[in-house]
Design an enzyme around this catalytic site. Sequence first.
Site, PDB file in Angstrom:
ATOM      1  CG  HIS A  29      -0.377  -0.106   2.513  1.00 46.37           C
ATOM      2  ND1 HIS A  29       0.498   0.839   2.986  1.00 46.37           N
ATOM      3  CD2 HIS A  29      -0.492  -1.027   3.490  1.00 46.37           C
ATOM      4  CE1 HIS A  29       0.880   0.504   4.197  1.00 46.37           C
ATOM      5  NE2 HIS A  29       0.309  -0.632   4.522  1.00 46.37           N
ATOM      6  CG  HIS A  34       3.906  -1.515   2.310  1.00 43.51           C
ATOM      7  ND1 HIS A  34       2.695  -2.074   1.988  1.00 43.51           N
ATOM      8  CD2 HIS A  34       4.182  -1.945   3.558  1.00 43.51           C
ATOM      9  CE1 HIS A  34       2.268  -2.811   2.990  1.00 43.51           C
ATOM     10  NE2 HIS A  34       3.154  -2.756   3.961  1.00 43.51           N
ATOM     11  CB  CYS A  88      -3.836  -8.635  20.051  1.00 42.26           C
ATOM     12  SG  CYS A  88      -4.594  -8.198  18.458  1.00 42.26           S
ATOM     13  CB  CYS A 148      -0.798  -7.108  17.676  1.00 47.41           C
ATOM     14  SG  CYS A 148      -1.944  -5.747  17.546  1.00 47.41           S
ATOM     15  CB  CYS A 197      -6.055  -5.214  20.496  1.00 49.13           C
ATOM     16  SG  CYS A 197      -4.716  -4.590  19.462  1.00 49.13           S
ATOM     17  CG  HIS A 214      -6.027  -5.393  15.634  1.00 51.64           C
ATOM     18  ND1 HIS A 214      -4.745  -5.555  16.100  1.00 51.64           N
ATOM     19  CD2 HIS A 214      -5.996  -5.621  14.300  1.00 51.64           C
ATOM     20  CE1 HIS A 214      -3.962  -5.893  15.075  1.00 51.64           C
ATOM     21  NE2 HIS A 214      -4.692  -5.917  13.993  1.00 51.64           N
ATOM     22  CE  LYS A 240     -12.771  12.024  -8.379  1.00 53.77           C
ATOM     23  NZ  LYS A 240     -13.465  12.053  -9.642  1.00 53.77           N
ATOM     24  CE  LYS A 252     -15.573   6.232   2.028  1.00 53.35           C
ATOM     25  NZ  LYS A 252     -15.547   7.650   1.607  1.00 53.35           N
TER      26      LYS A 252
HETATM   27 ZN   LIG Z   1      -4.049  -6.039  17.985  1.00 51.46          ZN
END
Ligand SMILES: [Zn+2]
Length: 639
Positions: free
Chosen positions: A19, A22, A127, A130, A144, A147, A296, A299
């Site tokens: 993504h 990165h 978790c 994680c 978490c 998360h 726009k 997302k």
């Molecule tokens: Zn987590």
Amino acid sequence: MSRVVYLTTPIYYINAAPHLGHACTTIFADAMARWRRLAGDDVFFLTGTDEHGDKIAQAAAKAGVTPRALADANSAAFREAWRQLGITNDDFIRTTEPRHAAVVQQILQTLYDAGEIYLGTYGGHYCYGCERFYTEKEIVEGACPDHRTPLAWIEEQNYFFRMSKYQEWLVGLIHERPDLIRPERYRNEILGFLRDPLHDLSISRPRTRLEWGIPLPFDDRYVTYVWFDALINYVSALGPLDGARHRKYWPHVEHLIGKDILKPHAVYWPCMLKAAGLEVFQRLNVHGYWGLGGGKMSKSVGNVVEALALKDTYGNDAFRYFVMREMVFGLDADFSEEAFVGRLNADLANDLGNLVSRATTMIVNFGGGRVPAAGVSAGSATADAWRKALADATAAMEEFAFHRALAAVWEFLGVVNRYIDTTAPWQLAKSPERRSELDAVLFTLAQALHGLGIVLAPFLPEAASKLRAALGQAGVPTLADAAWGRLAPGTTVAKLPALFPRVERATGATPSSNRPPTARGEHASPATTGQTPLVTMADFGKLDLRVAKVIAAERVPKSKRLLKVRVALGTEERTLVAGIAEHYAPEALVGRSVVIVANLEPATLMGIESQGMILAGSVEGTLAVLTPERDLPPGAKVT
Ligand SMILES: [Zn+2]
């Protein structure tokens, strides 16, 4: 003096597709690798993929494939993304490679033999997302903190690395080497974290729970914890610890990471290296997050496929330029197509593209397409501006301040553009008796373009190479070639129009110049801001406004006006100093949602670093802190 440079990106965890985050880290590292090579340094640039752990095993099971097959496919996606972005890494390491496992096992055995690793019992809140345990203090409402999902209580025998015993040493090291972790805000964050006791690190996972990992060499009922495995990639990629490549590059390692993985790199990793008898890295260079701005794109652009689509639409160079110019290295930045197009039009099409087009056209039309023999400009203001730009860019790159390096070059572009306007070569060309003046101007322009064709290469490789070709330059340049006056008289110059074509705005924002003038006078009330200049959406988009939840507040001693406020901001907490003590009792703020400017440059007030600003409205002695009208989670973006 050429140097040896070993530059790394993190190895990317393959549970997700590549993504924007990165891509951003990798582009930073690539530009730095190219810059150091340009400077004549011996560079080894490493990236790769992190492929073990629960999440991969679970994803593979869900997809009905082996973890190995999943790892192969997802790792290949990263390689392909970097190929498309023209990344010039020298190696690509995968944690599933035997060369990596061999070094991980060697280091584990060394630590075990030295008594640095012991078997203990661990019970804790775990978790699965994680792949780590959380301490009571870290848990947020039983869940978490990352998360927001409930944690599982797990008790098991595991191996532990005696990390706690390195706490004092690590604090000392960070004080001794002020640029070990930079920019400074991250150094401070780690020093803050190290004020609490450091615990030993669980470094194993029972194979009954997880098979997908590197077995411990001294107990094959266990595999290695992913972080312990992954961090060692930086060492394992260099081959055997007693090999030539390790000896050459390891003492010069510079890591480049995003702030989400600061703690493992700034705490676990130096302790692991110290315990293993290896030198601690030279520097840890930390950049912020990309937020996805309003509009726009928000997302979709998180996916690098979309980022690559931007690259396809606007070119790889424009994409690289935006990432490096828009993000102040170390701070968060916002990614929106609108800001992207704004930069492309203003900086690349206007400042750079127009300059190149004008200058090459004039050299062709007025100078017969050759650099004139007019070596008179060595002492000129333009030459001085170039030397300054070169020195400033070099200094900025020493600090990984990519945005400042580019700003320095763009300042020079401004100087050259003004130079063309004031010398008006098209006027000089009308009078044959002013030939030598004209030649001096064309010579100056040719030298400016030549320097730019070299210095921009790490940032805009395609444009720089086109520019060099237009100036008849072949081969690989060095930074030394960028010195003023190196382009020989007589060199053939070709026109280079439209290096970066302007693009129409992608979104519906009105350019400020098209807006009607602001009403003044009769409509003015205390609340209007009639005297404030208009800002563009792109400028507004630079502000990172977030919902934050106040978790603690206290008066700043000896100050009537200031409160020290601790807020939760999604994945992190911040300390802010706010001038609201005369309007709010500290206890009245706790639990309240507020809106903060999250990317404000930190400021120190009464000895406390304020990492942002709480928004409040005020009129004649009444002040009100802004609060969202409905419940929004901390970290929610305000646009
Ligand atoms: Zn987590």
